[in-house]
Scaffold this motif. Structure first.
Motif, PDB file in Angstrom:
ATOM      1  N   LEU A  19       0.902  -1.273  -0.171  1.00  0.00           N
ATOM      2  CA  LEU A  19      -0.219   0.200   0.110  1.00  0.00           C
ATOM      3  C   LEU A  19       0.806   1.256   0.010  1.00  0.00           C
ATOM      4  O   LEU A  19       0.332   2.267  -0.523  1.00  0.00           O
ATOM      5  N   LYS A  20       2.086   1.331   0.368  1.00  0.00           N
ATOM      6  CA  LYS A  20       2.966   2.363   0.351  1.00  0.00           C
ATOM      7  C   LYS A  20       3.793   2.619  -1.211  1.00  0.00           C
ATOM      8  O   LYS A  20       4.417   3.586  -1.413  1.00  0.00           O
ATOM      9  N   GLN A  21       3.564   1.390  -1.945  1.00  0.00           N
ATOM     10  CA  GLN A  21       4.222   1.411  -3.298  1.00  0.00           C
ATOM     11  C   GLN A  21       3.386   2.818  -4.185  1.00  0.00           C
ATOM     12  O   GLN A  21       2.336   2.796  -4.075  1.00  0.00           O
ATOM     13  N   ILE A  22       4.538   3.231  -5.040  1.00  0.00           N
ATOM     14  CA  ILE A  22       3.938   4.154  -5.891  1.00  0.00           C
ATOM     15  C   ILE A  22       3.766   3.302  -7.208  1.00  0.00           C
ATOM     16  O   ILE A  22       4.579   2.683  -7.567  1.00  0.00           O
ATOM     17  N   SER A  23       2.322   3.612  -7.578  1.00  0.00           N
ATOM     18  CA  SER A  23       1.943   2.854  -8.787  1.00  0.00           C
ATOM     19  C   SER A  23       2.561   3.463 -10.063  1.00  0.00           C
ATOM     20  O   SER A  23       2.610   4.650 -10.371  1.00  0.00           O
ATOM     21  N   LYS A  24       2.789   2.602 -11.062  1.00  0.00           N
ATOM     22  CA  LYS A  24       3.557   2.952 -12.347  1.00  0.00           C
ATOM     23  C   LYS A  24       2.546   3.197 -13.276  1.00  0.00           C
ATOM     24  O   LYS A  24       1.527   2.737 -13.471  1.00  0.00           O
ATOM     25  N   VAL A  71      -1.905  -4.768  -7.458  1.00  0.00           N
ATOM     26  CA  VAL A  71      -1.538  -4.206  -8.719  1.00  0.00           C
ATOM     27  C   VAL A  71      -0.953  -2.875  -8.914  1.00  0.00           C
ATOM     28  O   VAL A  71      -1.801  -1.899  -8.829  1.00  0.00           O
ATOM     29  N   PRO A  72       0.307  -2.613  -8.920  1.00  0.00           N
ATOM     30  CA  PRO A  72       0.913  -1.317  -9.025  1.00  0.00           C
ATOM     31  C   PRO A  72       0.818  -0.637 -10.116  1.00  0.00           C
ATOM     32  O   PRO A  72       1.631  -0.138 -10.738  1.00  0.00           O
ATOM     33  N   LEU A  73      -0.524  -0.352 -10.575  1.00  0.00           N
ATOM     34  CA  LEU A  73      -0.706   0.231 -11.804  1.00  0.00           C
ATOM     35  C   LEU A  73      -1.595   1.549 -11.396  1.00  0.00           C
ATOM     36  O   LEU A  73      -2.540   1.396 -10.813  1.00  0.00           O
ATOM     37  N   ARG A  74      -1.382   2.663 -12.283  1.00  0.00           N
ATOM     38  CA  ARG A  74      -2.083   3.841 -11.834  1.00  0.00           C
ATOM     39  C   ARG A  74      -3.522   3.808 -12.523  1.00  0.00           C
ATOM     40  O   ARG A  74      -3.982   4.222 -13.749  1.00  0.00           O
ATOM     41  N   ALA A  75      -4.397   2.674 -11.979  1.00  0.00           N
ATOM     42  CA  ALA A  75      -5.586   2.642 -12.627  1.00  0.00           C
ATOM     43  C   ALA A  75      -6.667   2.769 -11.020  1.00  0.00           C
ATOM     44  O   ALA A  75      -6.130   2.008 -10.153  1.00  0.00           O
ATOM     45  N   LEU A 131      -2.666   5.688  -5.333  1.00  0.00           N
ATOM     46  CA  LEU A 131      -1.844   5.296  -6.547  1.00  0.00           C
ATOM     47  C   LEU A 131      -0.424   5.992  -6.097  1.00  0.00           C
ATOM     48  O   LEU A 131       0.677   5.482  -6.913  1.00  0.00           O
ATOM     49  N   ASN A 132      -0.430   6.943  -5.238  1.00  0.00           N
ATOM     50  CA  ASN A 132       0.963   7.479  -4.829  1.00  0.00           C
ATOM     51  C   ASN A 132       1.539   6.907  -3.405  1.00  0.00           C
ATOM     52  O   ASN A 132       2.315   7.691  -2.695  1.00  0.00           O
TER      53      ASN A 132
END
Length: 178
Positions: A13-18, A53-57, A142-143
């Motif tokens: 949950l801390k990951q910045i999505s791509k 899923v670390p995507l900006r969606a 997402l951030n």
């Protein structure tokens, strides 16, 4: 397909999505699964990172006046950017990744968001109220941010204490059910 929700304090949950680069069948399946998952969990918004899923969606479906979330009101948001915001509003928020916890959060009252739909078509929405709040909440995901990070120091300490206690109680119950 209903996917598993990533729950706090999971590090993902801390990951910045791509950024999404391909608007293909894989993205469409992800968005469809996110919708099924969100509806099954009674949410109004869901970011891809919340299903691992670390995507900006992200998706948002605000209930209508009758409290119904119709599929045609679903907003699918890919690679969003808040390009303008105004005002301030405090609203009680909850989150599928922080289940059964709600607290007041201050956000912009109005936002203008640029994004793409599932087919790669550019969209712009200017909105206020619950939809503006939902956009900000999901874009935070997402951030790599959760709404609990916006709480005051004392509220955050109280939350952490309650959360640890609740997790301990759940693990004791699970132990008894084995």
């Amino acid at each position: 397909m209903i996917r598993e929700i990533v729950v706090y304090p999971d590090k993902r949950l801390k990951q910045i999505s791509k950024e999404v680069e391909r608007f293909d069948e894989e993205l469409h399946t992800l968005l469809d699964d996110m919708y099924d998952t969100m509806m099954a969990k009674n949410g109004v918004g869901l970011a891809a990172i919340q299903v691992g899923v670390p995507l900006r969606a992200l998706i948002i479906n605000i209930p209508d006046e009758e409290g119904e979330q119709k599929r045609e009101n679903l907003i699918e948001v890919v690679n969003p950017k808040i390009v303008e915001s105004k005002g301030s509003i405090t609203y009680t928020e909850g989150c599928l990744s922080v289940p059964e916890y709600y607290d007041d959060v201050e956000r912009a009252e109005w936002v203008k968001v640029e994004f793409f739909d599932r087919f790669g078509n550019k969209r712009v929405i200017e909105t206020d109220g619950l939809l503006a709040i939902a956009f900000q909440h999901e874009i935070d995901h997402l951030n790599g941010h959760l709404f609990i990070e916006k709480l005051s120091f004392l509220k955050r300490k109280k939350f952490e204490k309650e959360w640890k206690k609740r997790r301990k109680e759940k693990s004791v119950k699970k132990g008894k059910n084995k």
